[in-house]
Design a protein around this motif. Structure first.
Motif, PDB file in Angstrom:
ATOM      1  N   SER A   1     -10.027  10.171  -2.250  1.00 34.14           N
ATOM      2  CA  SER A   1      -8.832  10.103  -1.407  1.00 34.14           C
ATOM      3  C   SER A   1      -8.788   8.915  -0.441  1.00 34.14           C
ATOM      4  N   VAL A   2      -9.759   7.996  -0.535  1.00 33.25           N
ATOM      5  CA  VAL A   2      -9.710   6.793   0.304  1.00 33.25           C
ATOM      6  C   VAL A   2      -9.499   5.534  -0.533  1.00 33.25           C
ATOM      7  N   GLN A   3      -9.374   5.687  -1.860  1.00 28.62           N
ATOM      8  CA  GLN A   3      -9.111   4.561  -2.757  1.00 28.62           C
ATOM      9  C   GLN A   3      -7.709   4.693  -3.338  1.00 28.62           C
ATOM     10  N   TYR A   4      -7.109   3.544  -3.660  1.00 25.58           N
ATOM     11  CA  TYR A   4      -5.799   3.542  -4.304  1.00 25.58           C
ATOM     12  C   TYR A   4      -5.962   3.359  -5.805  1.00 25.58           C
TER      13      TYR A   4
ATOM     14  N   ALA B   1       0.834  -1.207   0.000  1.00 28.46           N
ATOM     15  CA  ALA B   1       0.000   0.000   0.000  1.00 28.46           C
ATOM     16  C   ALA B   1       0.864   1.250   0.000  1.00 28.46           C
ATOM     17  N   SER B   2       2.047   1.189   0.582  1.00 30.96           N
ATOM     18  CA  SER B   2       2.915   2.369   0.630  1.00 30.96           C
ATOM     19  C   SER B   2       3.438   2.754  -0.758  1.00 30.96           C
ATOM     20  N   ASP B   3       3.389   1.821  -1.728  1.00 33.96           N
ATOM     21  CA  ASP B   3       3.839   2.101  -3.089  1.00 33.96           C
ATOM     22  C   ASP B   3       2.735   2.705  -3.943  1.00 33.96           C
ATOM     23  N   GLN B   4       1.507   2.675  -3.472  1.00 32.62           N
ATOM     24  CA  GLN B   4       0.367   3.113  -4.274  1.00 32.62           C
ATOM     25  C   GLN B   4       0.047   4.583  -4.033  1.00 32.62           C
ATOM     26  N   MET B   5      -0.638   5.160  -5.016  1.00 28.87           N
ATOM     27  CA  MET B   5      -1.070   6.549  -4.921  1.00 28.87           C
ATOM     28  C   MET B   5      -2.576   6.574  -4.665  1.00 28.87           C
ATOM     29  N   LEU B   6      -3.010   7.526  -3.859  1.00 26.04           N
ATOM     30  CA  LEU B   6      -4.441   7.705  -3.648  1.00 26.04           C
ATOM     31  C   LEU B   6      -5.062   8.281  -4.914  1.00 26.04           C
ATOM     32  N   CYS B   7      -6.286   7.883  -5.191  1.00 27.94           N
ATOM     33  CA  CYS B   7      -6.989   8.362  -6.385  1.00 27.94           C
ATOM     34  C   CYS B   7      -7.181   9.874  -6.322  1.00 27.94           C
TER      35      CYS B   7
END
Length: 74
Positions: A56-59, A46-52
């Motif tokens: 702002s609660v989805q990756y 999850a730390s590698d992903q960006m928030l949409c």
């Protein structure tokens, strides 16, 4: 962009796959093609992903990788 918006767009355009990359990019398709340039399927943290950008609660993927969604329904 959000997961729901991308998936809804792809299904509405008669595609089975929806892919989201770099928080704002949505891609659609009906098949996965082997890539000979070194692309790989991988599980990311999850730390590698960006928030949409649109939720702002989805990756929504990240830099150099995408989250991929599939539906049999069209």
């Amino acid at each position: 962009m959000s997961v729901d918006k991308c998936v809804k767009y792809c299904l509405g355009s008669y595609y089975h796959y929806a892919g989201i990359e770099y928080a704002i990019e949505c891609y659609c398709g009906n098949e996965l093609l082997l890539d000979t340039t070194g692309a790989q399927l991988a599980v990311c943290n999850a730390s590698d992903q960006m928030l949409c950008a649109g939720d702002s609660v989805q990756y929504c993927g990240g830099s150099g990788f995408m989250n991929l969604y599939y539906s049999e329904d069209l």
